[in-house]
Design a protein around this motif. Structure first.
Motif, mmCIF file in Angstrom:
data_model
loop_
_atom_site.group_PDB
_atom_site.id
_atom_site.type_symbol
_atom_site.label_atom_id
_atom_site.label_comp_id
_atom_site.label_asym_id
_atom_site.label_seq_id
_atom_site.Cartn_x
_atom_site.Cartn_y
_atom_site.Cartn_z
ATOM 1 N N THR A 251 23.322 4.876 -20.498
ATOM 2 C CA THR A 251 22.659 4.176 -19.396
ATOM 3 C C THR A 251 21.471 5.013 -18.933
ATOM 4 O O THR A 251 21.620 6.199 -18.632
ATOM 5 N N ILE A 252 20.291 4.390 -18.897
ATOM 6 C CA ILE A 252 19.093 5.074 -18.416
ATOM 7 C C ILE A 252 18.472 4.236 -17.299
ATOM 8 O O ILE A 252 18.976 3.163 -16.961
ATOM 9 N N GLU A 253 17.365 4.724 -16.732
ATOM 10 C CA GLU A 253 16.757 4.040 -15.596
ATOM 11 C C GLU A 253 15.394 3.470 -15.942
ATOM 12 O O GLU A 253 14.592 4.097 -16.650
ATOM 13 N N ALA A 254 15.139 2.279 -15.410
ATOM 14 C CA ALA A 254 13.809 1.689 -15.479
ATOM 15 C C ALA A 254 12.922 2.341 -14.422
ATOM 16 O O ALA A 254 13.374 3.125 -13.600
ATOM 17 N N VAL A 255 11.645 2.007 -14.450
ATOM 18 C CA VAL A 255 10.713 2.511 -13.439
ATOM 19 C C VAL A 255 10.609 1.502 -12.302
ATOM 20 O O VAL A 255 11.082 0.370 -12.401
ATOM 21 N N PHE A 256 10.008 1.929 -11.212
ATOM 22 C CA PHE A 256 9.659 1.001 -10.141
ATOM 23 C C PHE A 256 8.176 0.661 -10.255
ATOM 24 O O PHE A 256 7.367 1.560 -10.463
ATOM 25 N N ILE B 114 6.768 0.066 2.261
ATOM 26 C CA ILE B 114 6.043 1.285 1.916
ATOM 27 C C ILE B 114 4.572 1.087 2.235
ATOM 28 O O ILE B 114 3.880 0.278 1.609
ATOM 29 N N ASP B 115 4.089 1.809 3.202
ATOM 30 C CA ASP B 115 2.707 1.715 3.643
ATOM 31 C C ASP B 115 1.822 2.635 2.794
ATOM 32 O O ASP B 115 2.311 3.537 2.115
ATOM 33 N N ALA C 247 4.449 10.555 0.315
ATOM 34 C CA ALA C 247 5.616 11.188 -0.307
ATOM 35 C C ALA C 247 6.477 10.164 -1.037
ATOM 36 O O ALA C 247 6.944 10.416 -2.158
ATOM 37 N N ARG C 248 6.688 9.017 -0.409
ATOM 38 C CA ARG C 248 7.503 7.977 -1.033
ATOM 39 C C ARG C 248 6.810 7.427 -2.274
ATOM 40 O O ARG C 248 7.454 7.189 -3.303
ATOM 41 N N ARG C 249 5.524 7.240 -2.182
ATOM 42 C CA ARG C 249 4.777 6.736 -3.343
ATOM 43 C C ARG C 249 4.810 7.732 -4.497
ATOM 44 O O ARG C 249 4.919 7.340 -5.663
ATOM 45 N N ALA C 250 4.714 8.995 -4.167
ATOM 46 C CA ALA C 250 4.788 10.019 -5.204
ATOM 47 C C ALA C 250 6.182 10.053 -5.828
ATOM 48 O O ALA C 250 6.334 10.208 -7.045
ATOM 49 N N GLU C 251 7.205 9.911 -5.000
ATOM 50 C CA GLU C 251 8.584 9.911 -5.488
ATOM 51 C C GLU C 251 8.827 8.777 -6.470
ATOM 52 O O GLU C 251 9.537 8.936 -7.478
ATOM 53 N N LEU C 252 8.225 7.621 -6.200
ATOM 54 C CA LEU C 252 8.393 6.448 -7.055
ATOM 55 C C LEU C 252 7.369 6.384 -8.184
ATOM 56 O O LEU C 252 7.381 5.430 -8.976
ATOM 57 N N HIS C 253 6.468 7.346 -8.237
ATOM 58 C CA HIS C 253 5.427 7.394 -9.279
ATOM 59 C C HIS C 253 4.527 6.157 -9.251
ATOM 60 O O HIS C 253 4.192 5.597 -10.303
ATOM 61 N N ILE C 254 4.121 5.735 -8.072
ATOM 62 C CA ILE C 254 3.311 4.519 -7.965
ATOM 63 C C ILE C 254 1.964 4.762 -7.285
ATOM 64 O O ILE C 254 1.225 3.808 -7.030
ATOM 65 N N GLU C 255 1.628 6.010 -6.993
ATOM 66 C CA GLU C 255 0.356 6.290 -6.325
ATOM 67 C C GLU C 255 -0.787 6.138 -7.323
ATOM 68 O O GLU C 255 -0.983 6.953 -8.221
ATOM 69 N N HIS C 256 -1.558 5.070 -7.159
ATOM 70 C CA HIS C 256 -2.624 4.724 -8.098
ATOM 71 C C HIS C 256 -3.612 3.822 -7.369
ATOM 72 O O HIS C 256 -3.215 3.072 -6.463
ATOM 73 N N LEU D 204 0.329 -2.095 0.833
ATOM 74 C CA LEU D 204 1.602 -2.459 1.443
ATOM 75 C C LEU D 204 2.541 -3.008 0.371
ATOM 76 O O LEU D 204 2.175 -3.926 -0.375
ATOM 77 N N ILE D 205 3.747 -2.440 0.299
ATOM 78 C CA ILE D 205 4.769 -2.902 -0.644
ATOM 79 C C ILE D 205 6.070 -3.086 0.123
ATOM 80 O O ILE D 205 6.460 -2.215 0.908
#
Length: 415
Positions: free
Chosen positions: A74-79, A327-328, A333-342, A348-349
């Motif tokens: 079992t592995i994990e998908a990305v967000f 997520i504003d 920090a949260r965006r970095a944790e989820l690897h979505i900062e781009h 807004l998510i």
């Protein structure tokens, strides 16, 4: 007697010359060198790992999970746990903040959401680029058009129902008629995946050289959305049909390149049963008369609100039943944790709770029983199965994410 002795000496001299020329090549090759591999990466669109537990024990997928000659983890998908982001992560080995595929859509120059459906939107090389540069054949064969288009940048063949080469039609036939899909929704999508798998087999027979082949099988996703994830009968039937087709594919791999193939089976995301919709456009419409661009992607909502309205929309979403997290743009920090900062990531998510999804109109919930996009275990936890003569040589100890699949492919190709 002398003539026989003379012939023996000449023969011995010839053998010494031949051996002296051959020996360095044998030594250079070494005992471990193998003929080039063919690697097939098969993505079961929308298949959570736990769904395999519901399959009958005799099905091929279920047997693979227990077979000592294959490996299952079992592995994990990305967000976000969605089709575009998931496939990009698998075939680039990177997260959305690196590959640029941040969801289903991004904001175009005209201020309107645009689908990720061209290869130039992926900002890093794919496994197809790497395989092609190493001299391997490349093919992406998909039930979904946009998946294939995004990954077509370095493929010899990019095949989906709307783009079919003549040799496929001659050997496999036409894909099922799209105009008939609503006559038997589950059956049509199952038939489409069977066509995709037969097309992969035709490619393997058409091209007997080493290759990287990507596959997208869409019926677990399409049936999961409409009827709910496994154990829903229609979605279970889809996985059972895929299971049978994969067993036939493995037989074709061994027949066309014996001992020189590997099959990697995984998913881009999972699927969660839902019963309640969140009408996001109504929420935003109660706050502003502006035409705020947004993308509703199941359990994830993307809102390109301006500075004036963003805070008010965020507060309204946080107070909405069924919303788990907002997520504003300032939540670095949260965006970095989820690897979505781009730069393509909206300011807004919102992410839904279990059982809820963002939807255009509540009436659509009458025929929507499955969704994905969230951080729920049923959306994020997906299978990884490695099959083939070299399966036991693959070390999965540090493989925990779909971004790690790239390293498996590179190891199998030895590149």
């Amino acid at each position: 007697m002398r003539k026989q002795h003379h012939r023996f000496l000449l023969l011995l001299l010839a053998l010494i010359i031949v051996w002296s020329q051959a020996a360095p090549a044998i030594g250079a090759a070494g005992p471990e060198q193998q003929e080039p591999m063919t690697v097939v990466v098969c993505v079961l669109d929308g298949c959570p790992d736990h769904s395999l537990d519901y399959l009958p024990e005799i099905t091929y997928l279920r047997r693979l999970c227990l077979d000592a000659n294959s490996q299952h983890k079992t592995i994990e998908a990305v967000f976000p746990s969605s089709t575009a982001a998931g496939h990009a992560a698998i075939f680039t080995g990177t997260y959305p903040d690196k590959n640029g595929i941040t969801g289903k859509e991004y904001l175009g120059d005209d201020g309107e959401p645009v689908r990720f459906n061209t290869p130039d939107t992926t900002e890093v090389p794919t496994l197809f680029h790497i395989a092609r540069s190493a001299g391997y054949g490349t093919a992406m064969i998909s039930a979904k058009a946009n998946v294939c288009r995004r990954l077509s940048g370095a493929t010899d063949f990019a095949i989906w129902p709307g783009s079919v080469p003549d040799w496929v039609i001659e050997s496999v036939g036409e894909p099922p008629d799209e105009s008939t899909q609503y006559d038997n929704y589950a059956g049509w999508h199952i038939e489409l995946d069977q066509w995709v798998l037969r097309t992969v087999e035709a490619y393997l027979k058409y091209n007997d050289g080493p290759a990287l082949v990507g596959i997208n099988l869409g019926s677990p996703d399409t049936c999961g959305h409409r009827f709910g994830p496994v154990p829903a009968a229609e979605t279970t039937d889809a996985l059972c049909a895929i299971s049978e087709g994969l067993e036939e594919l493995v037989a074709t791999l061994e027949a066309t390149r014996p001992g020189r193939w590997s099959l990697i089976i995984t998913a881009d995301h999972g699927m969660t049963r839902v019963d309640t919709g969140i009408a996001a456009r109504d929420i935003v419409g109660d706050i502003t008369d502006k035409d705020v661009p947004m993308t509703l992607d199941g359990g994830a909502l993307y809102v390109w609100a301006d500075d004036e309205d963003r805070g008010k929309i965020a507060d309204a979403l946080r107070q909405t039943e069924g919303v788990a997290e907002v997520i504003d743009i300032n939540d670095k920090a949260r965006r970095a944790e989820l690897h979505i900062e781009h730069p393509r990531t909206p300011p807004l998510i919102a992410i839904s709770e279990r059982g809820y999804m963002f939807i255009e109109a509540l009436l659509f919930m009458d025929y929507t029983l499955g969704s994905h996009g969230t951080l729920l275990d049923t959306d994020i936890e997906i299978p990884l199965i490695v099959v083939g003569p070299k399966a036991d040589a693959v070390n999965l100890e540090n493989v925990n994410s779909i971004t790690d699949i790239r390293s498996i492919v590179e190891m199998l190709f030895d590149i």
